[in-house]
Design a protein around this motif. Structure first.
Motif, PDB file in Angstrom:
ATOM      1  N   TYR A   1       1.221  -1.224  -0.414  1.00  9.44           N
ATOM      2  CA  TYR A   1       0.099  -0.336  -0.543  1.00  9.44           C
ATOM      3  C   TYR A   1       1.031   1.253   0.105  1.00  9.44           C
ATOM      4  CZ  TYR A   1      -3.806  -3.058   1.432  1.00  9.44           C
ATOM      5  OH  TYR A   1      -4.775  -4.335   1.045  1.00  9.44           O
ATOM      6  N   TYR A   2       0.531   2.067  -0.527  1.00  3.97           N
ATOM      7  CA  TYR A   2       0.714   3.777  -0.256  1.00  3.97           C
ATOM      8  C   TYR A   2      -0.263   4.780  -0.686  1.00  3.97           C
ATOM      9  CZ  TYR A   2       0.665   4.280  -5.626  1.00  3.97           C
ATOM     10  OH  TYR A   2       0.577   4.731  -6.816  1.00  3.97           O
ATOM     11  N   PHE A   3       0.488   5.937  -0.180  1.00  5.66           N
ATOM     12  CA  PHE A   3      -0.431   6.887   0.664  1.00  5.66           C
ATOM     13  C   PHE A   3       0.241   8.061  -0.056  1.00  5.66           C
ATOM     14  CE2 PHE A   3      -1.434   4.015   4.205  1.00  5.66           C
ATOM     15  CZ  PHE A   3      -2.344   4.251   4.462  1.00  5.66           C
ATOM     16  N   TYR A   4      -0.146   9.314  -1.046  1.00  3.92           N
ATOM     17  CA  TYR A   4       0.350  10.120  -0.757  1.00  3.92           C
ATOM     18  C   TYR A   4      -0.314  11.358  -0.630  1.00  3.92           C
ATOM     19  CZ  TYR A   4       2.004  13.845  -4.672  1.00  3.92           C
ATOM     20  OH  TYR A   4       1.750  14.962  -4.848  1.00  3.92           O
ATOM     21  N   LEU A   5       0.089  12.370  -0.277  1.00  6.48           N
ATOM     22  CA  LEU A   5       0.038  13.510   0.214  1.00  6.48           C
ATOM     23  C   LEU A   5       0.664  15.023  -0.005  1.00  6.48           C
ATOM     24  CD1 LEU A   5      -0.189  10.804   3.273  1.00  6.48           C
ATOM     25  CD2 LEU A   5      -0.536  13.396   4.080  1.00  6.48           C
ATOM     26  N   ASN A   6       0.041  15.118  -0.837  1.00  6.98           N
ATOM     27  CA  ASN A   6       0.196  17.127  -1.073  1.00  6.98           C
ATOM     28  C   ASN A   6      -0.486  17.927   0.120  1.00  6.98           C
ATOM     29  OD1 ASN A   6       1.379  19.106  -2.401  1.00  6.98           O
ATOM     30  ND2 ASN A   6       1.174  17.636  -4.385  1.00  6.98           N
ATOM     31  N   THR A   7      -0.540  19.111  -0.073  1.00  6.89           N
ATOM     32  CA  THR A   7      -0.730  20.131   1.070  1.00  6.89           C
ATOM     33  C   THR A   7      -2.348  20.010   0.114  1.00  6.89           C
ATOM     34  OG1 THR A   7       0.009  21.830  -0.866  1.00  6.89           O
ATOM     35  CG2 THR A   7       1.435  21.915   0.901  1.00  6.89           C
ATOM     36  N   ASN A   8      -2.638  19.454  -1.022  1.00  7.55           N
ATOM     37  CA  ASN A   8      -4.525  19.751  -0.803  1.00  7.55           C
ATOM     38  C   ASN A   8      -4.424  18.719  -1.375  1.00  7.55           C
ATOM     39  OD1 ASN A   8      -2.565  19.621  -3.312  1.00  7.55           O
ATOM     40  ND2 ASN A   8      -4.245  21.447  -3.944  1.00  7.55           N
ATOM     41  N   GLN A   9      -4.470  17.208  -0.817  1.00 11.96           N
ATOM     42  CA  GLN A   9      -4.147  15.869  -1.597  1.00 11.96           C
ATOM     43  C   GLN A   9      -4.081  14.660  -0.240  1.00 11.96           C
ATOM     44  OE1 GLN A   9      -2.102  15.577  -5.218  1.00 11.96           O
ATOM     45  NE2 GLN A   9      -3.379  13.566  -5.741  1.00 11.96           N
ATOM     46  N   VAL A  10      -4.774  14.095   0.084  1.00 14.46           N
ATOM     47  CA  VAL A  10      -4.345  12.598  -0.125  1.00 14.46           C
ATOM     48  C   VAL A  10      -5.330  11.465  -0.814  1.00 14.46           C
ATOM     49  CG1 VAL A  10      -4.129  11.157   2.267  1.00 14.46           C
ATOM     50  CG2 VAL A  10      -4.710  14.039   2.481  1.00 14.46           C
ATOM     51  N   THR A  11      -4.029  10.771  -1.393  1.00 14.49           N
ATOM     52  CA  THR A  11      -4.563   9.521  -1.822  1.00 14.49           C
ATOM     53  C   THR A  11      -3.968   8.069  -1.470  1.00 14.49           C
ATOM     54  OG1 THR A  11      -2.968   9.467  -3.679  1.00 14.49           O
ATOM     55  CG2 THR A  11      -4.841  11.225  -3.987  1.00 14.49           C
ATOM     56  N   TRP A  12      -5.653   7.041  -1.574  1.00 18.09           N
ATOM     57  CA  TRP A  12      -4.234   5.272  -0.939  1.00 18.09           C
ATOM     58  C   TRP A  12      -4.452   4.903  -1.673  1.00 18.09           C
ATOM     59  CZ3 TRP A  12      -7.764   2.230   2.972  1.00 18.09           C
ATOM     60  CH2 TRP A  12      -6.829   1.302   3.617  1.00 18.09           C
ATOM     61  N   ASN A  13      -3.351   4.025  -2.531  1.00 14.90           N
ATOM     62  CA  ASN A  13      -3.203   3.041  -3.964  1.00 14.90           C
ATOM     63  C   ASN A  13      -2.836   2.036  -2.899  1.00 14.90           C
ATOM     64  OD1 ASN A  13      -3.739   5.103  -5.960  1.00 14.90           O
ATOM     65  ND2 ASN A  13      -2.276   6.079  -4.252  1.00 14.90           N
ATOM     66  N   LYS A  14      -2.618   0.979  -4.217  1.00 18.01           N
ATOM     67  CA  LYS A  14      -2.537  -0.387  -3.472  1.00 18.01           C
ATOM     68  C   LYS A  14      -1.209  -1.276  -4.473  1.00 18.01           C
ATOM     69  CE  LYS A  14      -4.539  -3.918  -4.501  1.00 18.01           C
ATOM     70  NZ  LYS A  14      -6.365  -5.645  -4.362  1.00 18.01           N
ATOM     71  N   ILE A  15      -0.027  -1.981  -5.268  1.00 19.67           N
ATOM     72  CA  ILE A  15       0.048  -2.194  -5.575  1.00 19.67           C
ATOM     73  C   ILE A  15       0.176  -4.241  -5.610  1.00 19.67           C
ATOM     74  CG2 ILE A  15       2.684  -2.450  -6.960  1.00 19.67           C
ATOM     75  CD1 ILE A  15       3.301   0.021  -5.495  1.00 19.67           C
ATOM     76  N   ASP A  16      -0.017  -4.831  -5.611  1.00 22.72           N
ATOM     77  CA  ASP A  16      -0.065  -5.939  -6.281  1.00 22.72           C
ATOM     78  C   ASP A  16       1.059  -6.952  -6.214  1.00 22.72           C
ATOM     79  OD1 ASP A  16      -2.555  -6.004  -5.280  1.00 22.72           O
ATOM     80  OD2 ASP A  16      -3.166  -6.376  -8.097  1.00 22.72           O
ATOM     81  N   LEU A  17       2.182  -7.042  -5.247  1.00 28.58           N
ATOM     82  CA  LEU A  17       3.268  -7.942  -5.381  1.00 28.58           C
ATOM     83  C   LEU A  17       3.634  -9.330  -5.983  1.00 28.58           C
ATOM     84  CD1 LEU A  17       4.718  -6.917  -2.102  1.00 28.58           C
ATOM     85  CD2 LEU A  17       4.912  -6.069  -4.183  1.00 28.58           C
ATOM     86  N   ASN A  18       2.499  -9.690  -7.143  1.00 28.32           N
ATOM     87  CA  ASN A  18       2.560 -10.691  -7.916  1.00 28.32           C
ATOM     88  C   ASN A  18       3.373 -11.221  -8.090  1.00 28.32           C
ATOM     89  OD1 ASN A  18       2.908  -8.532 -10.116  1.00 28.32           O
ATOM     90  ND2 ASN A  18       0.952  -8.538 -10.473  1.00 28.32           N
ATOM     91  N   GLU A  19       4.235 -12.219  -9.165  1.00 28.20           N
ATOM     92  CA  GLU A  19       5.246 -12.267  -9.436  1.00 28.20           C
ATOM     93  C   GLU A  19       6.019 -11.432 -10.429  1.00 28.20           C
ATOM     94  OE1 GLU A  19       7.226 -16.644 -11.526  1.00 28.20           O
ATOM     95  OE2 GLU A  19       5.225 -16.183 -10.579  1.00 28.20           O
ATOM     96  N   LYS A  20       5.412 -11.002 -10.947  1.00 28.40           N
ATOM     97  CA  LYS A  20       5.572  -9.805 -12.648  1.00 28.40           C
ATOM     98  C   LYS A  20       6.209  -8.599 -11.461  1.00 28.40           C
ATOM     99  CE  LYS A  20       4.610  -6.950 -15.849  1.00 28.40           C
ATOM    100  NZ  LYS A  20       2.788  -6.429 -16.594  1.00 28.40           N
ATOM    101  N   ASN A  21       5.710  -8.009 -10.906  1.00 29.92           N
ATOM    102  CA  ASN A  21       6.113  -6.760 -10.083  1.00 29.92           C
ATOM    103  C   ASN A  21       6.995  -6.473  -9.227  1.00 29.92           C
ATOM    104  OD1 ASN A  21       4.078  -5.396 -11.214  1.00 29.92           O
ATOM    105  ND2 ASN A  21       2.855  -5.521  -9.685  1.00 29.92           N
TER     106      ASN A  21
END
Length: 861
Positions: free
Chosen positions: A509-529
């Motif tokens: 998982y990763y959270f991205y924070l800027n002064t006016n923005q917060v997002t939450w995203n996910k990266i699948d740790l599959n074999e390829k990645n």
């Protein structure tokens, strides 16, 4: 007064003292006898009151020994009645009093150390358990007491089994298996433990053979072992059959601890979970909870105040969370587990124990993150996002954060005696552990090893008591008020953005924070990645990998750039990266922002051209920030290692860069371990140009001086080491054994633990010529910017723009190894010139005004 009368008075006085002493000893034994005859909670309360008085008065060895026996009897009752924390305290008092006063004529091993070791094991304090058990093994070996030696090794193997070190456990058991004088019961225990450890190593066939070929005395353990073997083989019905038989045998016993019964119910619940019988599983967990909390009225929502440090609670609450479908209720059960886990953690005194303990907390956090992610995807409620961030931060670098909090408290309250004692004991503990490890590595002086273990055992108990006192005084004093709002405000202040990674087994998982923005995203740790990430890291294994196929590298670096979410981030804006898992070993500067076919490194669009990067260990450290001393006093250590295979040729050129700044330099033989320890507390910037090792699973990371190596444990114990910056111009100083939640146990982390505000270190074995160039650039830029953050960034840009460096040497291998963990410190402008300019301007205005005034006056006339 006549001499004869005086003589009589002295005799009477001495007789009175002796009689009083004898009476005190007898009084203590009478109190013990009275309690043993009527062991109730009311009797315990009365005994506690008497003990408080006895402990003030007991001075002779006989009185002290009586008090030791009182503590042991009290501890035995408390242990049987599930007052584990109190029992531990009683046994610890007994042991400290016995050992500190060199008492004898009492079997301290049987009546104190064995139960104390068992209690430490049950409550998860494995380091203290290991110390105590080793202590009584050493005592037994000295006395040639083979039964105690055997039981000691069996108990020690249980610790290693519990922490998953099955191989060491088996080696210990096989060692005592050969002893001829072991009892029938001990032989059976050895076989049973061998079975359980073999299961741990997943050698199921061998495990079954052992059970079938041995006549097992402990029927309960045998049946339970067969039950869990059946579960492993996916036969829950068979498992339940074995377990019900074990339960019948267990309940036949006349006396057992409440904890043992609760654990039995909790284990039974796990079998029903495998059978998908939710109701029976819940019922078993509830029975377990009622057994541990007989006075609790609300079993659906037990009060935190009634909970205590007990591992079985974790089984119960995690199990109930697993069975719950409602998100809020599920998190409530997990929160109770976190609370109990914190209570257990408060009793731990060594880094090793705390790091090991937090692994389970981290796994629990991963479950909470998955739950919150799924809920957030359904309703996009930002409260779930913030809650997920809070969970992630709670189990990130907890040991490092705790040590930082302790140092912060000492800075705030420098005259507090409890804080002073805590800090002294912590430093001494790390020093003793360092000596212990060095002796184990050299395999010399077994007697000294025994003495060190004895000292560690006593010191650990003293440290635990000191920690408890500090926690009572300063509860919640050092906790940073934490919210995404406060983080965004700090980012606005730093003109920065932040990306925060949380690594799990199957996803990142990763959270991205800027002064006016917060997002939450996910990266699948599959074999390829996962392969992509590992491929990028392995490009830096040696100097030739990237140069051999530049296009393959840039393609990989660009794909990873997109996978990690960097294509979403703001360009030309400061970037804080908080890595996790394998991302600790990624040189983010070398990511490529666009597809490129260039083989000229100066024209490849590396991330270093797009964003200035600073790293942080966790969000709390970033939010807290560090006030820098800015006194610019630099000390450098350059062993150089002339005429050896370890010769650092360009280290001399690197030292020349520091000479410009009137740095104190220790060269060649002077760059020794002693000079380092004596000078480390006197400078704002510490520069080390030497060799370093990342360590391995069995050996710690090291820093190499001219005369000796320094292990991470010795760095942990450095006193008054609070520099603004530590520059580790050495190989692999940021690499170390990766511990879930805590990160890499590296040299760089050791300096953070010791108190360094910011650290600059390398991720791999960097070329010493490139290191010299980078470091020279760093200090040249620091002269003008007085910013560690800016200087680190510019050192790489300068390197890439240096036309005298060949293209091959501009490979990211040479310039991207160094990463800066620390604050975005603003440029320090020299305001002197502004003051001078301002003064001149004022003078000019004053003179001009005077001329104008005189002109107007003449005009008027």
């Amino acid at each position: 007064m006549q001499f004869g009368n005086f003589k009589f008075f002295c005799f009477f006085f001495l007789f009175t003292i002796a009689t009083f002493s004898q009476n005190l000893e007898d009084t203590i034994y009478d109190a013990i006898d009275s309690f043993v005859d009527n062991p109730t909670k009311n009797a315990l309360s009365e005994l506690n009151q008497k003990e408080a008085e006895f402990s003030k008065l007991a001075t002779s060895k006989d009185e002290q020994l009586a008090l030791v026996i009182l503590y042991c009897n009290k501890g035995s009752f408390e242990m049987k009645n599930n007052f584990q924390k109190n029992a531990i305290a009683s046994y610890e008092k007994a042991w400290l009093l016995f050992s500190n006063n060199n008492l004898s004529n009492y079997d301290i091993t049987e009546y104190c150390l064995k139960p104390l070791g068992t209690l430490y094991t049950k409550t998860g304090n494995f380091t203290l358990a290991e110390n105590i058990i080793k202590k009584y093994i050493f005592m037994a070996e000295k006395e040639h007491n083979q039964p105690t030696i055997i039981s000691g090794y069996i108990n020690l193997s249980i610790i290693y089994k519990t922490i998953g070190n099955y191989k060491t456990a088996i080696e210990l058991l096989q060692k005592v298996e050969k002893y001829k004088n072991s009892s029938i019961l001990q032989k059976k225990r050895i076989q049973e433990e061998l079975t359980l450890n073999t299961i741990g190593l997943q050698k199921n066939n061998n495990s079954v053979d052992i059970l079938q070929n041995e006549v097992v005395t402990n029927a309960i353990q045998s049946l339970k072992t067969n039950a869990f073997l059946a579960l492993k083989n996916n036969n829950p019905d068979v498992a339940l059959n074995y377990f019900e038989k074990a339960k019948v045998e267990f309940l036949k016993g006349k006396s057992f601890e409440a904890r043992e019964l609760a654990k039995l119910y909790a284990e039974e619940a796990t079998i029903y979970i495998h059978l998908n019988d939710t109701e029976k599983a819940k019922n078993c967990f509830t029975k377990a909870l009622k057994t541990l909390l007989p006075f609790e009225k609300n079993w659906v929502d037990p009060k935190k105040a009634n909970l205590y440090p007990e591992n079985t609670f974790l089984m119960i609450f995690d199990g109930l969370a697993y069975l719950e479908n409602d998100t809020t209720k599920k998190l409530k059960w997990y929160d109770l587990s976190f609370y109990v886990s914190d209570l257990i953690s408060d009793q731990l005194v060594s880094q090793e124990a705390e790091i090991r303990h937090q692994i389970e907390n981290r796994k629990r956090t991963e479950k909470c993150m998955d739950l919150l992610w799924n809920t957030y995807q359904k309703n996009k409620d930002s409260n779930y996002l913030e809650l997920a961030f809070q969970y992630a931060e709670k189990t990130k670098n907890t040991v490092l954060k705790e040590r930082n909090n302790q140092k912060t408290l000492l800075e705030q309250f420098p005259n507090n005696k409890d804080l002073q004692l805590q800090n002294q004991l912590l430093s001494k503990q790390e020093s003793l552990i360092n000596e212990y490890i060095r002796l184990q590595i050299t395999q010399e002086n077994g007697t000294q090893l025994i003495e060190l273990n004895n000292e560690l055992a006593s010191l650990s108990i003293q440290l635990k008591n000191a920690n408890n006192k500090v926690n009572l005084q300063f509860e919640n004093k050092t906790e940073t008020s934490f919210s995404l709002t406060s983080l965004k405000q700090k980012l606005e202040q730093d003109k920065a953005q932040l990306v925060y990674y949380f690594w799990t087994k199957e996803k990142c998982y990763y959270f991205y924070l800027n002064t006016n923005q917060v997002t939450w995203n996910k990266i699948d740790l599959n074999e390829k990645n996962t392969f992509l990430l590992q491929k990028f890291i392995h490009f830096f294994d040696n100097a030739n990998n990237i140069n051999a196929d530049i296009l393959a590298f840039t393609s990989t670096a660009n794909t990873l750039y997109q996978l990690l979410g960097f294509d979403q981030f703001k360009k030309n804006k400061n970037l804080i990266i908080i890595p996790d898992g394998l991302l600790h070993f990624v040189a983010f500067d070398a990511l490529v922002t666009q597809k490129s076919t260039s083989k000229n490194y100066s024209t490849i669009p590396f991330l270093v051209y797009q964003n200035k990067i600073a790293y942080q260990t966790n969000a709390s450290f970033y939010l807290k920030g560090f006030r820098l001393k800015k006194n610019d006093k630099i000390v450098g250590f350059f062993p150089v290692f002339k005429n050896t295979n370890a010769f650092l040729e360009y280290s001399i050129a690197e030292s020349k860069a520091l000479e410009k700044y009137e740095a104190t330099l220790f060269m060649n033989e002077a760059a020794n371990r002693t000079n380092f320890k004596q000078n480390v507390s006197q400078y704002a910037i510490i520069h080390l140009s030497t060799h370093g090792t990342s360590g391995s699973f069995s050996s710690p990371a090291t820093l190499v001086f001219y005369d000796d190596v320094m292990l991470v444990n010795e760095l942990y114990g450095l006193k008054n080491c609070t520099p603004d910056l530590v520059v580790l111009s050495a190989c692999e100083t940021g690499i170390g054994k990766l511990q879930k939640g805590e990160g890499a146990i590296s040299i760089a982390r050791a300096f953070q633990y010791a108190g360094a505000k910011n650290v600059l270190f390398s991720l791999w074995k960097i070329n010493d010529y490139a290191t010299s160039e980078i470091m020279t650039n760093f200090y040249d830029n620091y002269t003008s910017t007085h910013s560690f953050f800016e200087s680190n960034y510019l050192s790489k840009i300068n390197y890439l723009e240096n036309k005298s460096i060949t293209n091959a040497k501009k490979s990211p291998y040479y310039w991207s190894a160094f990463v800066y963990y620390g604050a975005i410190d603003a440029n320090k402008t020299d305001f002197f010139y502004y003051y001078v300019f301002g003064m001149l301007l004022l003078i000019m205005l004053f003179l001009t005004y005077g001329r104008i005034a005189r002109f107007l006056k003449r005009k008027k006339v």
